[in-house]
Design an enzyme around this catalytic site. Structure first.
Site: not given
Ligand SMILES: O=C(O)CCC(=O)C(=O)O
Ligand SMILES: [Fe+2]
Length: 345
Positions: A222, A224, A280, A290
């Protein structure tokens, strides 16, 4: 003062309740079909040392370095940011404590189907045929209402840490944005172009360890939506991958104390597509749980977003239709990754 808040902007797009409740990962010995993704044939860089740029905020050339990183990668590691390491550690400790609560306790803070805040699956879940190996907790402003449900007598520390973190992230986001605006040679008076309150959100992401990590997806690909995201990822395991054209999925190795900053859709529009809104995703580990903490920053929901600079290689100012933040969130909620192309001229 803006008439709508960011959480109201999200409220118009309710999910059905079964789309909100995450799996109880602690009680699952194998990956259920609902969470099994098809095997992938993704591209990865031939050079596994390829990595995103690192920029020191204190560097006298920070404006140029940040501008270059935004243009070539849309994402960079930020050091010298001034956020105390102890605060990054505290936010992670509090996040881990939240996600380690029993499932029935976490459900007391479940996001309502039309709501934007609280515990639940990723907001992008309905766009994908399979569920993600992920649980999230979204905060907009004070987390008090939900924290009271989770810890009736003992929520103060969680709230204090989240409040402090959001305050510091807001100052940092505004500082980075002002450097980005300078890199675009936007006039000094134009840099602070939107009024308060900014539209911000804090997203705690939990990726439990998984018996079959290659067949699940932590967080699906996605971009942001807002201007800028500042991400703290736990140093104990990797997970974040960014997609680079002609290269493939590049792993973002955590650097102790550094924050990951990425361009969001609204900055892609303001920069007239000079800066890519970086695609990403997050993958998961077989042995490690994690955690990541994403802070999203944007203008207020009623602010009109329109390109501030000319298109590269042309004199055009009009690469995108002008939309309010709220309108863009609504287009994104219905169309996900097609949203940007729908407003391109
Ligand atoms: O957990 C991650 O590294 C990415 C989190 C992410 O892309 C988001 O919360 O929009
Ligand atoms: Fe994100």
């Amino acid at each position: 003062m803006s008439s709508t808040t960011l959480s109201e902007a999200y409220r118009d797009h309710p999910l059905s309740l079964h789309h909100v409740i995450p799996l109880d990962f602690n009680t699952i010995p194998t990956v259920p079909d609902s969470h099994l993704w098809p095997p992938s044939d993704d591209d990865f860089p031939s050079d596994d040392r390829l990595s995103i740029p690192v920029v020191d905020l204190m560097d006298p050339d920070a404006v140029k370095l940040i501008g270059d990183a935004c243009e070539t990668w849309g994402v960079f590691h930020l050091t010298g940011h001034g956020i105390p390491l102890s605060l990054l550690e505290h936010v992670e400790v509090e996040g881990r404590q939240l996600f380690s609560l029993p499932a029935e306790q976490k459900l007391k803070a479940l996001r309502s189907p039309g709501g934007a805040t609280g515990y639940g699956v990723a907001q992008i879940s309905p766009f994908f045929p399979k569920y993600m190996w992920h649980e999230g907790f979204t905060i907009m402003g004070s987390p008090l209402e939900q924290a009271i449900q989770l810890w009736p007598d003992d929520h103060k520390r969680f709230c204090d840490v989240m409040d402090d973190y959001q305050k510091q992230m807001k100052m940092l986001a505004e500082k980075v944005i002002s450097l980005i605006m300078r890199s675009l040679e936007i006039h000094e008076e134009m840099i602070r172009i939107w009024p308060e309150p900014a539209g911000t959100a804090l997203q705690l992401n939990s990726y439990p360890s998984c018996p079959d990590p290659n067949r699940v997806m932590g967080l699906a690909p996605h971009t942001d939506s807002l201007l800028l995201t500042i991400l703290h990822q736990s140093a104990t395991t990797t997970g974040l991958q960014i997609f680079k054209e002609e290269v493939g999925w590049v792993l973002v190795y955590p650097i102790h104390g550094a924050l990951v900053v990425n361009v969001g859709d609204l900055l892609h529009i303001l920069s007239n597509a000079r800066f890519p809104s970086v695609l990403h995703r997050a993958i998961v580990s077989q042995s490690k749980h994690r955690l990541s903490v994403a802070y999203f920053y944007g203008p207020p929901p009623d602010f009109n977003v329109t390109p501030l600079v000319k298109c590269l290689n042309s004199d055009q100012m009009t690469g995108f239709l002008s939309v309010t933040v709220k309108e863009y969130i609504s287009i994104k909620a219905k169309n996900l990754e097609k949203a940007l192309s729908l407003i391109r001229i």
